[in-house]
Design a protein around this motif. Structure first.
Motif, mmCIF file in Angstrom:
data_model
loop_
_atom_site.group_PDB
_atom_site.id
_atom_site.type_symbol
_atom_site.label_atom_id
_atom_site.label_comp_id
_atom_site.label_asym_id
_atom_site.label_seq_id
_atom_site.Cartn_x
_atom_site.Cartn_y
_atom_site.Cartn_z
ATOM 1 N N GLN A 187 0.833 -1.205 0.000
ATOM 2 C CA GLN A 187 0.000 0.000 0.000
ATOM 3 C C GLN A 187 0.865 1.252 0.000
ATOM 4 N N ASP A 223 0.938 7.726 -10.694
ATOM 5 C CA ASP A 223 -0.090 7.126 -11.548
ATOM 6 C C ASP A 223 -0.384 5.729 -11.026
ATOM 7 N N ARG A 224 -1.336 5.650 -10.110
ATOM 8 C CA ARG A 224 -1.649 4.366 -9.450
ATOM 9 C C ARG A 224 -2.086 3.307 -10.453
ATOM 10 N N ARG A 225 -2.884 3.691 -11.425
ATOM 11 C CA ARG A 225 -3.353 2.716 -12.420
ATOM 12 C C ARG A 225 -2.186 2.119 -13.191
ATOM 13 N N SER A 265 3.115 6.345 -5.815
ATOM 14 C CA SER A 265 3.057 6.439 -7.269
ATOM 15 C C SER A 265 2.226 7.639 -7.704
ATOM 16 N N THR A 308 0.905 1.946 -12.254
ATOM 17 C CA THR A 308 1.695 1.142 -11.330
ATOM 18 C C THR A 308 1.057 -0.223 -11.138
ATOM 19 N N LEU A 309 -0.258 -0.247 -10.944
ATOM 20 C CA LEU A 309 -0.954 -1.529 -10.791
ATOM 21 C C LEU A 309 -0.824 -2.381 -12.056
ATOM 22 N N LEU A 359 2.358 1.744 -3.461
ATOM 23 C CA LEU A 359 1.334 2.215 -4.382
ATOM 24 C C LEU A 359 0.996 3.680 -4.107
ATOM 25 N N GLY A 360 0.952 4.051 -2.843
ATOM 26 C CA GLY A 360 0.639 5.425 -2.471
ATOM 27 C C GLY A 360 1.684 6.428 -2.925
#
Length: 130
Positions: free
Chosen positions: A81, A89-91, A87, A93-94, A84-85
């Motif tokens: 988490q 651009d979370r999308r 990043s 990164t995922l 991811l936080g």
């Protein structure tokens, strides 16, 4: 979530694996099989982990017995988490993460998402009936 330091991680790894209350002496003896470490150093770090909420402890004779207050999975999820936080651009990164995991891990992630959807659906339905 802050990543555990080197000795913190060594201590937690042993306690997670052993799954039982453990004294500092047992941890020191096990680490000393790999590299030298002082009893007082491990005791200090165990006390720090206790103050941080990572360990529970209770007296066994004159010594403290420590056991994890949180699981390895909670720790790992917290690190994920946090990453991811960070990043922008979370999308993206995922997407990058998912493109690099095994098919088995991808299936496990899909199953976890489906389970969350199913768990949230009854809660949403109950909330709508009020």
């Amino acid at each position: 979530m802050r990543r555990l330091g080197g000795l913190e991680a060594e201590i937690m790894d042993r306690l997670w694996r052993w799954q039982r209350p453990t004294t500092v002496r047992e941890v020191v003896d096990d680490i000393n099989r790999v590299r030298p470490v002082a009893y007082t150093t491990v005791l200090t770090v165990a006390n720090i982990l206790h103050r941080k909420g990572w360990l529970r402890r209770h007296k066994v004779g004159r010594a403290w017995a420590y056991e994890p207050a949180r699981g390895r999975e909670e720790y790992t999820a917290g690190l994920m988490q946090d990453a991811l936080g960070r990043s922008a651009d979370r999308r993206a990164t995922l997407m990058r993460f998912v493109s690099h995991i095994s098919r088995e891990d991808c299936a496990a992630l899909d199953a976890a998402l489906r389970a969350l959807d199913q768990a949230e659906a009854p809660a949403a339905d109950a909330g709508g009936e009020r």
